[in-house]
Enzyme design. Sequence first.
Site, PDB file in Angstrom:
ATOM      1  N   SER A   1      12.911 -24.528   2.211  1.00  0.00           N
ATOM      2  CA  SER A   1      11.789 -24.660   1.100  1.00  0.00           C
ATOM      3  C   SER A   1      10.517 -24.038   2.631  1.00  0.00           C
ATOM      4  O   SER A   1       9.972 -22.910   2.131  1.00  0.00           O
ATOM      5  CB  SER A   1      11.858 -25.909   1.366  1.00  0.00           C
ATOM      6  OG  SER A   1      11.070 -26.745   0.646  1.00  0.00           O
TER       7      SER A   1
ATOM      8  N   ASP B   1       7.942 -10.131   2.041  1.00  0.00           N
ATOM      9  CA  ASP B   1       7.004  -9.275   1.278  1.00  0.00           C
ATOM     10  C   ASP B   1       5.876  -8.219   1.566  1.00  0.00           C
ATOM     11  O   ASP B   1       5.452  -7.446   1.002  1.00  0.00           O
ATOM     12  CB  ASP B   1       6.311 -10.142   0.367  1.00  0.00           C
ATOM     13  CG  ASP B   1       7.591 -10.396  -0.927  1.00  0.00           C
ATOM     14  OD1 ASP B   1       8.950  -9.989  -0.522  1.00  0.00           O
ATOM     15  OD2 ASP B   1       7.614 -11.389  -1.258  1.00  0.00           O
TER      16      ASP B   1
ATOM     17  N   LYS C   1      16.279 -22.864  -1.662  1.00  0.00           N
ATOM     18  CA  LYS C   1      15.461 -24.154  -1.737  1.00  0.00           C
ATOM     19  C   LYS C   1      13.865 -23.893  -2.682  1.00  0.00           C
ATOM     20  O   LYS C   1      13.289 -23.391  -1.280  1.00  0.00           O
ATOM     21  CB  LYS C   1      15.569 -25.010  -1.355  1.00  0.00           C
ATOM     22  CG  LYS C   1      15.176 -26.158  -2.331  1.00  0.00           C
ATOM     23  CD  LYS C   1      14.746 -27.166  -0.816  1.00  0.00           C
ATOM     24  CE  LYS C   1      13.599 -28.413  -1.158  1.00  0.00           C
ATOM     25  NZ  LYS C   1      12.646 -28.175  -1.659  1.00  0.00           N
TER      26      LYS C   1
END
Length: 361
Positions: free
Chosen positions: A258, A269, A283
């Site tokens: 999460s 990224d 998740k």
Amino acid sequence: EAHRVVQQVCRLSGQTLGLPANCVVLEYVFGGCNALDDYSACLTPDRYSDLNANIDGQFVGLGIEIKAQAGRGLLLVDVLPGSPAQTSGLRAGDHVVRIDGADCTEMATDEAAGLLKGTVGSSVALGVVRENGSEEQSLRITRRPVIIKSIPLSMMIDPNSGIGYIQMTGFQRSTANELDRALDDLRRQGARAVIWDLRHNPGGLLDAATDVLDRFIGEGVLVSTRGRTFDQNRVYRAHRAGTNHMPLVVLTDGESASASEIVAGAIRDHRRGLVIGRRTYGKWSVQSIFPLAVSSGLRLTTARFYSPAGHNLSKVGVRPDIVVAAPKDQGEVYRRPTREKLSEDADVRKALEELRTRLAG
């Protein structure tokens, strides 16, 4: 139509089994919520209270995380630093086999957790079998307020190279402030790079994840959410002010979930640092919490979240830049590395290697 079916089931259950209608209706409610997806659920008052305690970072109790093991009792999965359990000598890997004289070797986790709860100043008598032991030992522990720290350990792991280490175990209301204090302390000690340990961090508040990411990423998208309603569609962006530019390694494993994955995904990224360890849990959804009657609550999945590059990695997880094999001797208990054991940790050793190379170059 559905209402009529439930009424019929209530009537038949009452006639044949003597079950009160409210019990049958609640079974429908709980079962229906649980069937929506992997993370939606109707929360009993105890579970709702526990959830709020984790968000607030404080509760009254012993400071242990338990897992029932049939025939063996309650495995101590984790013992919180500074908690009554830790000061009484309990350690992860021990088993509780008796609570106030009641045998708990066959108890379910929820039933045992109810017996372990109590008011401030009250005490509980435990029968404990140590890890790799066989004899039962008796302990009496007094319940008191326990502070859940997001960062139980922060230290200079390599003073000569200027590398600090931050262990983060959750994302709650206090997390950003805790991180600021940890970074300030490390900088005063000469830190030039940081290892950010998110292994076995199950996540927490979305806002806490974006707040801590904002300390390391100066511009661009941190994470976005998309749901069925307009208010669930949001883009969280970085703010240049206060950005920390130290070289960074994030450690992850299969229980990093999460909010931990929001951090790992954004760091990857943006190429802000390296992700080292194992693939994360997968998740990638947002749950909203709604209060219900009689101190219960509803946890409902209301959106998915996406990395800055637009990826939703549900049931996939974030793949590390550098994979390190999981320890073979870990078993069912994850022992967070202590100050004394960090140098023996394979993930930490790899992170040190990478950061030393970068700092030297």
